[in-house]
Design a protein around this motif. Structure first.
Motif, PDB file in Angstrom:
ATOM      1  N   SER A  62      -3.839  31.909   7.415  1.00  0.00           N
ATOM      2  CA  SER A  62      -2.859  30.615   8.118  1.00  0.00           C
ATOM      3  C   SER A  62      -3.451  29.555   7.496  1.00  0.00           C
ATOM      4  O   SER A  62      -4.100  28.927   7.158  1.00  0.00           O
ATOM      5  CB  SER A  62      -4.220  31.625   9.812  1.00  0.00           C
ATOM      6  N   ARG A  99      -2.628  32.427  17.352  1.00  0.00           N
ATOM      7  CA  ARG A  99      -2.452  31.710  17.347  1.00  0.00           C
ATOM      8  C   ARG A  99      -3.346  30.191  17.962  1.00  0.00           C
ATOM      9  O   ARG A  99      -3.473  30.523  18.880  1.00  0.00           O
ATOM     10  CB  ARG A  99      -0.336  30.850  17.603  1.00  0.00           C
ATOM     11  N   ARG A 145      -3.263  27.051  19.062  1.00  0.00           N
ATOM     12  CA  ARG A 145      -2.393  26.145  19.670  1.00  0.00           C
ATOM     13  C   ARG A 145      -3.039  24.113  19.012  1.00  0.00           C
ATOM     14  O   ARG A 145      -2.146  23.501  19.329  1.00  0.00           O
ATOM     15  CB  ARG A 145      -1.516  25.821  20.512  1.00  0.00           C
ATOM     16  N   TYR A 146      -4.703  24.306  19.903  1.00  0.00           N
ATOM     17  CA  TYR A 146      -5.317  22.914  19.512  1.00  0.00           C
ATOM     18  C   TYR A 146      -5.981  22.729  18.575  1.00  0.00           C
ATOM     19  O   TYR A 146      -7.411  23.569  18.636  1.00  0.00           O
ATOM     20  CB  TYR A 146      -5.119  22.442  21.066  1.00  0.00           C
ATOM     21  N   TRP A 147      -6.560  21.729  17.973  1.00  0.00           N
ATOM     22  CA  TRP A 147      -6.893  21.536  17.572  1.00  0.00           C
ATOM     23  C   TRP A 147      -7.967  20.536  17.600  1.00  0.00           C
ATOM     24  O   TRP A 147      -7.617  19.081  18.044  1.00  0.00           O
ATOM     25  CB  TRP A 147      -7.021  21.609  16.003  1.00  0.00           C
ATOM     26  N   GLN A 157      -1.472  37.042  24.157  1.00  0.00           N
ATOM     27  CA  GLN A 157      -2.837  36.567  22.944  1.00  0.00           C
ATOM     28  C   GLN A 157      -4.247  35.993  24.213  1.00  0.00           C
ATOM     29  O   GLN A 157      -3.523  35.193  25.542  1.00  0.00           O
ATOM     30  CB  GLN A 157      -2.402  35.297  22.445  1.00  0.00           C
TER      31      GLN A 157
END
Length: 337
Positions: free
Chosen positions: A163, A28, A30-32, A258
């Motif tokens: 995704s 995953r 979680r931050y862009w 992860q």
């Protein structure tokens, strides 16, 4: 004699707790990160890890003692088939985080998408676009719904990984227009990243199952003449506090967690997989059929596993501007073939 001081720092990092199995084999994001760009662009990509080899390259880090010399570097070979843009979602900011307020899908999704999702017979794309356009003033983020194409790789897999990848740069209005243009098209790795750029790589590490505290936490083995256990810990904790503390090294799941690795440099982007395939094929992967990318160093996960590649969240400030010069790419067999 006085009391001898014992230097015994704790064993194992408590940074990633609990050490339990990841929910999915796909990582995953979680931050862009926000980027400064006049034109909108995708902030990530999805690809498959094939294996490792090495290259000779001219060292271009100015502070390196080997600057200007030819050096050998280990590289990870990642197969990068084009991703399909199936649709996009828009998000609004709420006190509880981002909230999905709109969704647009392409008219005729590819048949492989049915392996990963239950789709309606047809999508009314025009109605969806109108709804999204009305809420554009509330929109703070647009994320593309993408599907991988494992059938174009050497994998014996048909089901695509679906995704979301966020758009960055420019204004929300221009991002919306760009997203609309991309609907139903494929995007290659070269359109998102370029040679010499730094990227962040997210993946699920190699699973090692249930392991004891010596292997899992790196605690010292007890003396060989000790009674009962040797590959364990000497004490479970003090009398007070009465409960067992979370920081005590115990046996349990190791691996299949992860992990996100920052600032991995792209050494080379290639279109012909034959030039990067080692003799006899990569172990447990096989041959690379299409486009590929070489990443400096190692990345999380075993062969065949999907990796999520993202623009760097904290890029280095002294990165060389020119792409690296790769003078030699090794295709020596890892099996002696």
């Amino acid at each position: 004699m006085g009391h001898r001081k014992v230097h015994a720092p704790r064993h194992g990092s408590l940074a990633y707790l609990p050490r339990k199995r990841a929910k999915n084999p796909e990582a995953r994001i979680r931050y862009w990160p926000e980027i400064k760009s006049d034109t909108p662009r995708l902030l990530g990509f999805a690809a498959y890890k094939a294996g490792m080899t090495y290259v000779f390259t001219i060292e271009d880090q100015k502070r390196s003692p080997h600057f200007g010399k030819e050096v050998m570097k280990a590289v990870t070979v990642i197969e990068t088939p084009p991703i399909i843009i199936c649709g996009f979602k828009t998000y609004a900011k709420t006190p509880y985080g981002l909230h999905n307020i709109g969704e647009v899908w392409m008219k005729d999704p590819p048949a492989i998408l049915n392996r990963g999702l239950i789709l309606p017979e047809n999508f009314n794309t025009e109605v969806m676009l109108e709804k999204v356009q009305k809420n554009l003033d509330q929109t703070v983020a647009i994320r593309m719904i993408t599907a991988t194409q494992p059938s174009q790789t050497g994998l014996a897999r048909k089901k695509p990984e679906i995704s979301e990848i966020q758009l960055g740069g420019s204004s929300i209005q221009q991002q919306f227009e760009y997203a609309n243009q991309l609907l139903g098209k494929t995007v290659t790795f070269e359109e998102v990243f370029k040679e010499g750029q730094y990227i962040d790589v997210a993946g699920i590490t190699v699973g090692k199952g249930f392991q004891g505290p010596v292997k899992r936490w790196g605690v010292t083995k007890l003396q060989h003449k000790g009674r009962k256990t040797k590959r364990g810990i000497a004490t479970l904790g003090p009398w007070n506090p009465h409960h067992l503390m979370y920081s005590v090294a115990r046996a349990g799941q190791m691996g299949y967690h992860q992990r996100l690795e920052y600032n991995k440099r792209i050494m080379k982007i290639g279109k012909d997989g034959k030039e990067a395939t080692v003799k006899g094929g990569f172990i447990r992967y096989g041959e690379i059929k299409g486009s590929y990318v070489l990443i400096d160093g190692s990345v999380p996960g075993p062969e065949k596993r999907q990796l999520r590649l993202r623009v760097p969240a904290r890029p280095p400030t002294d990165a060389p501007e020119a792409p690296p010069q790769v003078t030699y790419l090794s295709t020596d067999s890892t099996q002696g073939k």
